[in-house]
Design an enzyme around this catalytic site. Structure first.
Site, PDB file in Angstrom:
ATOM      1  N   TYR A 205       0.823  -1.210   0.000  1.00  0.00           N
ATOM      2  CA  TYR A 205       0.000   0.000   0.000  1.00  0.00           C
ATOM      3  C   TYR A 205       0.855   1.258   0.000  1.00  0.00           C
ATOM      4  CZ  TYR A 205       1.041   0.947   4.914  1.00  0.00           C
ATOM      5  OH  TYR A 205       1.689   1.256   6.084  1.00  0.00           O
TER       6      TYR A 205
ATOM      7  N   ARG B 210       8.050   3.952  -5.055  1.00  0.00           N
ATOM      8  CA  ARG B 210       8.136   3.028  -3.923  1.00  0.00           C
ATOM      9  C   ARG B 210       7.114   1.906  -4.071  1.00  0.00           C
ATOM     10  NH1 ARG B 210       7.620   5.384   2.027  1.00  0.00           N
ATOM     11  NH2 ARG B 210       5.437   5.559   1.384  1.00  0.00           N
TER      12      ARG B 210
ATOM     13  N   ARG C 186      -8.047 -20.293  -1.009  1.00  0.00           N
ATOM     14  CA  ARG C 186      -6.887 -20.153  -0.123  1.00  0.00           C
ATOM     15  C   ARG C 186      -5.837 -21.259  -0.268  1.00  0.00           C
ATOM     16  NH1 ARG C 186      -4.846 -21.559   4.716  1.00  0.00           N
ATOM     17  NH2 ARG C 186      -3.914 -19.924   5.989  1.00  0.00           N
TER      18      ARG C 186
ATOM     19  N   HIS D   2      -1.371 -21.086   0.125  1.00  0.00           N
ATOM     20  CA  HIS D   2      -0.266 -20.161   0.361  1.00  0.00           C
ATOM     21  C   HIS D   2       0.448 -19.786  -0.942  1.00  0.00           C
ATOM     22  CE1 HIS D   2      -0.800 -21.477   4.481  1.00  0.00           C
ATOM     23  NE2 HIS D   2       0.158 -20.692   4.913  1.00  0.00           N
TER      24      HIS D   2
ATOM     25  N   LYS E 215       6.507  -2.037   1.684  1.00  0.00           N
ATOM     26  CA  LYS E 215       5.370  -1.436   2.421  1.00  0.00           C
ATOM     27  C   LYS E 215       4.177  -2.380   2.340  1.00  0.00           C
ATOM     28  CE  LYS E 215       3.294   3.147   3.172  1.00  0.00           C
ATOM     29  NZ  LYS E 215       3.754   3.448   4.528  1.00  0.00           N
TER      30      LYS E 215
ATOM     31  N   GLU F 143      12.409   2.412  13.303  1.00  0.00           N
ATOM     32  CA  GLU F 143      11.520   3.520  12.951  1.00  0.00           C
ATOM     33  C   GLU F 143      10.377   3.563  13.948  1.00  0.00           C
ATOM     34  OE1 GLU F 143      10.209   2.778   8.908  1.00  0.00           O
ATOM     35  OE2 GLU F 143      10.028   0.652   9.291  1.00  0.00           O
TER      36      GLU F 143
ATOM     37  N   LEU G 259      11.412   1.290   6.421  1.00  0.00           N
ATOM     38  CA  LEU G 259      10.775   1.744   5.197  1.00  0.00           C
ATOM     39  C   LEU G 259      11.527   2.954   4.663  1.00  0.00           C
ATOM     40  CD1 LEU G 259       8.053   1.289   3.535  1.00  0.00           C
ATOM     41  CD2 LEU G 259       7.349   3.408   4.650  1.00  0.00           C
TER      42      LEU G 259
END
Lengths: 287, 287
Positions: B40, B59, B104, B106, B153, B185, B209
């Protein structure tokens, strides 16, 4: 014909509402969607009964408590109900609980949230581990880059997905994760080795999931006279083991016959792996 | 009256379809929901323009590439459009991309998936960082238990949520994360300190990040004559700093005036933090 089609449609329950799984939608503001803020369990169903149900429910309660989700009551009746609604003989149940639905802010402090409870059950038309159990599998080793609380069964599984995909991409079936030169677990399994008749599996810590089959086998193999140790396994010990096998609810116990380029037990199924699998299947019949 | 209500309803875009955010639902089989399998960005909008758009898009492309999601074209036009549709003057845009929707499993190897692209824009009725910028904030230190690829991210933010909630619970506004005695961070920010006129922020690595404001400020503060070093910051250095400040798209630059029980700069806003914030606001006007 219609009955057949209805039977094949997987039914899910979301906060106790029954909906076909492929029609079930959830709010984009569910914190599972925005933050991976939830936990889950996968249960194996044998002869319409969820195996090791109490152990799975205890672990779920522990995961919920560890991340501060409260207000989830007993799910036992709902699990039995979703198995029944889907007419499952052999199959699995998936249970996922997220913290709830709210506009996106990291902190859940002072949010008054109602957990979202998803559940579905799927039949196995053939035993999903049958072929792998018969032939054994190849594994790769892969750096364990998961978070520091893998004892919590959280839905934040991107690192697991990346490792398993990497294994599949190069023709292996599982990735065995290595953290600081020690085996932690597989991308969706626990790991056992055998060396000189001694069975070893990594000790419980914040870096591994307390697998229900892992604990079941530690007990059952010990009762059958094996020496079982919960101790660190280095990457070299893994590669030089007499046997390697992985365990999970769905996979039960599967022999690993090659790790990276190293053949294990001359690429044959080992006796302990076979025995471990037999012990699980036997218990499942008597459950 | 009706116009007013419509204006206040946040519009989202999901795979280019426009829907009110609070009515938007997604499939339970979206891999973001089941695995946290997505990435995101959060962009700050000043005067209807997304600030540092190119940096955010670069990014995002890097995050997508790192986890092997392909097939996402340029989002610039859609971002501008969602800002416009929501009549945003001051506000933010949220962009989330998941690997896609599938039953589902993996491993995504051999799955043919179409990424799901979610986007929404929200107005700020008042500047969200205004009060914190005026008073400064309290922070706690917290062990960094996140995964080993925090440079991506990803939406797997449970560790961040837990840390930020812990901070809020004890009356602080941010948790500063410590890995092996070094600052990485904040739970949703980058961290800078000032000591003896030298500004320090942790170097880029897989544990932090690459914040857009972090890089902006390294450049801008250097250009304004400050000595800025990208170097490890120990926990003691943090507690004994002359100034501490955090940066993010939404928070811009906010002075931290207390860490755990240690007052920083006598609990006053420091000159470098103020200058850093002014530089961001100034650039936002000229963007």
């Amino acid at each position: 014909m219609v009955k057949q089609m209805l039977k094949e449609k997987v039914l899910a329950s979301f906060n106790k509402q029954i909906v076909p799984l492929d029609e079930l939608t959830i709010s984009v503001n569910d914190r599972a969607y925005l933050f991976g803020d939830g936990v889950y369990e996968v249960l194996r169903v044998y002869k319409s009964r969820p195996f090791l149900l109490v152990e799975h429910m205890n672990r779920l309660a522990r995961s919920l408590s560890a991340i501060g989700i409260s207000g989830v009551g007993s799910l036992t009746a709902d699990i039995l109900s979703i198995i029944s609604l889907n007419h499952i003989d052999e199959g699995m149940v998936y249970v996922q609980i997220s913290r709830g639905t709210a506009p996106r802010v990291h902190s859940f402090h002072n949010l008054s949230l109602q957990p979202n409870i998803l559940m579905y059950a799927k039949p196995f038309y053939e035993h999903p581990a049958a072929m792998d159990a018969k032939t054994g599998i190849n594994a790769i080793t892969h750096e364990d880059i998961r978070w520091g609380r893998c004892d919590i069964k959280s839905i934040g599984l991107l690192a697991n997905c990346l490792a398993q995909s990497k294994a599949h991409q190069i023709g292996a079936q599982e990735a065995i994760l290595i953290r600081e030169n020690n085996v932690t677990e597989g991308s969706s399994s626990n790991v056992f080795i055998v060396k000189n008749k001694i069975i070893k599996t990594p000790p419980l810590s914040q870096h591994i999931l307390p697998g229900t089959r892992r604990q079941f086998l530690i007990n059952a193999l010990s009762e059958h006279g094996y020496q079982v140790e919960e101790d660190n396994i280095t990457k070299d010990e893994l590669l030089l083991a007499d046997e390697v096998f992985i365990t999970s609810s769905i996979k039960e116990a599967i022999a690993v016959i090659k790790v990276d380029q190293h053949p294990i037990n001359n690429q044959n199924l080992g006796p302990v792996a076979k025995h471990a699998r037999a012990l699980i299947l036997q218990a499942s019949l008597n459950s």
